[in-house]
Write a protein that holds these residues in place. Structure first.
Motif, mmCIF file in Angstrom:
data_model
loop_
_atom_site.group_PDB
_atom_site.id
_atom_site.type_symbol
_atom_site.label_atom_id
_atom_site.label_comp_id
_atom_site.label_asym_id
_atom_site.label_seq_id
_atom_site.Cartn_x
_atom_site.Cartn_y
_atom_site.Cartn_z
ATOM 1 N N ILE A 92 61.185 61.978 39.155
ATOM 2 C CA ILE A 92 60.854 60.729 39.842
ATOM 3 C C ILE A 92 62.141 60.088 40.349
ATOM 4 O O ILE A 92 63.163 60.112 39.668
ATOM 5 C CB ILE A 92 60.073 59.760 38.909
ATOM 6 N N ALA A 93 62.098 59.532 41.560
ATOM 7 C CA ALA A 93 63.292 58.938 42.166
ATOM 8 C C ALA A 93 63.670 57.638 41.469
ATOM 9 O O ALA A 93 62.826 56.964 40.879
ATOM 10 C CB ALA A 93 63.048 58.695 43.656
ATOM 11 N N SER A 94 64.950 57.280 41.575
ATOM 12 C CA SER A 94 65.450 56.075 40.903
ATOM 13 C C SER A 94 65.354 54.823 41.763
ATOM 14 O O SER A 94 65.549 53.715 41.265
ATOM 15 C CB SER A 94 66.907 56.285 40.485
ATOM 16 N N ASP A 98 59.310 55.964 45.181
ATOM 17 C CA ASP A 98 58.220 56.763 44.611
ATOM 18 C C ASP A 98 57.841 56.078 43.301
ATOM 19 O O ASP A 98 58.524 56.248 42.285
ATOM 20 C CB ASP A 98 58.681 58.197 44.351
ATOM 21 N N PRO A 99 56.786 55.263 43.294
ATOM 22 C CA PRO A 99 56.474 54.424 42.122
ATOM 23 C C PRO A 99 56.268 55.243 40.853
ATOM 24 O O PRO A 99 55.553 56.253 40.870
ATOM 25 C CB PRO A 99 55.171 53.725 42.542
ATOM 26 N N PRO A 100 56.878 54.846 39.739
ATOM 27 C CA PRO A 100 56.688 55.552 38.462
ATOM 28 C C PRO A 100 55.232 55.615 38.017
ATOM 29 O O PRO A 100 54.851 56.503 37.254
ATOM 30 C CB PRO A 100 57.540 54.740 37.484
ATOM 31 N N GLU A 101 54.407 54.679 38.488
ATOM 32 C CA GLU A 101 52.990 54.675 38.115
ATOM 33 C C GLU A 101 52.260 55.934 38.598
ATOM 34 O O GLU A 101 51.173 56.256 38.104
ATOM 35 C CB GLU A 101 52.304 53.422 38.672
ATOM 36 N N PRO A 196 56.754 52.771 49.975
ATOM 37 C CA PRO A 196 57.277 51.453 50.366
ATOM 38 C C PRO A 196 58.748 51.539 50.762
ATOM 39 O O PRO A 196 59.424 52.540 50.539
ATOM 40 C CB PRO A 196 57.094 50.631 49.099
ATOM 41 N N ARG A 197 59.234 50.451 51.336
ATOM 42 C CA ARG A 197 60.661 50.366 51.644
ATOM 43 C C ARG A 197 61.465 50.162 50.361
ATOM 44 O O ARG A 197 60.939 49.699 49.354
ATOM 45 C CB ARG A 197 60.935 49.183 52.575
#
Length: 308
Positions: A92-94, A98-101, A196-197
């Motif tokens: 997952i990106a920091s 890319d939402p962790p959900e 999202p941005r």
């Protein structure tokens, strides 16, 4: 109890790292799995590492690898994936784009039987020009690739232990990961979302890194450009021979009236010179990929490990 490893590569993400770890912890504690959150820092120049130390001191689930220098996003991410020991590994990106959900959806697909799950962004709030360029690039790479690639994949996703075992045996020092998981051959599930941005911080991805990743995808997974160069070379040689023969016949038939002008010569020199330079540049990309492979350097050199 099954264990899930969450892997996050970081570089100068001091404004996002606290929220990132909190959201990952909330998601993982809401599911019936043991977990670890492995953060690999690519030699950040801000306070990212010190913040990670404080988080790891209070949360034993958080593990940290600090690289000796900046080895680049590709190598750092792949190294961290290979260090994880969960039954499944989530990348997952920091930057929270890319939402962790999404981890819940990744795990759901995994429990359905998919060994590879990838996040894809059919729509995005990023620059329309960049989004269209990325989409065009993925179409080109998918068309020329020897294996079908997942279009609009962000790189985030879930990978079963079986997939990681195959990747570990490949020992690629500079992999194009999104293509590599497709080469493995297991069925791939996708999780679409609207990206999202970036809210905080500045992306470390610049033109060079994006170009590097783009050329890596082409040179690692397609021989089509090399074949096009060979075919084009034969065709251009044939056309050049016809033009030369035509000029020869014109001169023989109209010896006194026909004058060989400089315009066709100059046009031919510049056209074929430009074509040769383009082909040599493309050939250089393949040679560079070969050179990286044969040097057999480690993916990264670690300076420190925390909570291992």
């Amino acid at each position: 109890m099954k264990k899930i490893s969450v892997v996050t590569p970081l570089f100068n993400e001091q404004s996002n790292v606290v929220e990132l770890c909190q959201r990952v912890a909330e998601v993982m504690k809401s599911m019936p799995y043991d977990y670890e959150h492995l953060c690999i820092d690519n030699c950040s120049s801000d306070d990212t590492v010190s913040i990670l130390r404080n988080i790891a001191a209070s949360d034993p689930h958080v593990k940290v690898i600090v690289n000796a220098r900046n080895f680049g996003y590709i190598r750092s991410s792949f190294h961290a994936l290979l260090q994880a020991d969960g039954d499944a590994v989530v990348l997952i990106a920091s930057d929270l784009q890319d939402p962790p959900e999404m981890i819940r959806e990744f795990v759901q697909k995994w429990e359905e039987g998919f060994k590879t799950v990838m996040a894809v962004k059919p729509v995005s709030e990023e620059s329309k020009i960049m989004f269209r360029l990325r989409k065009f690039y993925y179409k080109i790479v998918t068309r020329i690739s020897e294996v079908p690639l997942v279009q609009n994949a962000t790189g985030s996703g879930l990978f079963d232990r079986a997939v990681l075992n195959v990747l570990r045996s490949i020992q690629d020092p500079y992999p194009y990961f999104r293509g590599l998981v497709c080469e493995v051959g297991f069925p791939i599930a996708t999780v679409p979302f609207k990206q999202p941005r970036r809210v905080r911080g500045v992306s470390s991805q610049n033109f060079y890194s994006l170009y590097d990743m783009a050329m890596l995808g082409i040179t690692k997974h397609s021989k089509v450009p090399l074949r096009l160069m060979t075919i084009s070379g034969f065709l251009l040689a044939f056309v050049s021979l016809l033009i030369a023969f035509g000029y020869l016949m014109a001169k023989l038939l109209f010896w006194n009236a026909f004058v060989l002008g400089t315009a066709p010569v100059l046009i031919g020199i510049f056209f074929f010179g430009a074509l040769q330079m383009m082909f040599l540049g493309l050939l250089g990309e393949y040679i560079g990929a070969i050179q990286t492979q044969v040097r057999n350097l480690p993916l990264v050199v670690e300076a420190e490990r925390i909570n291992f």
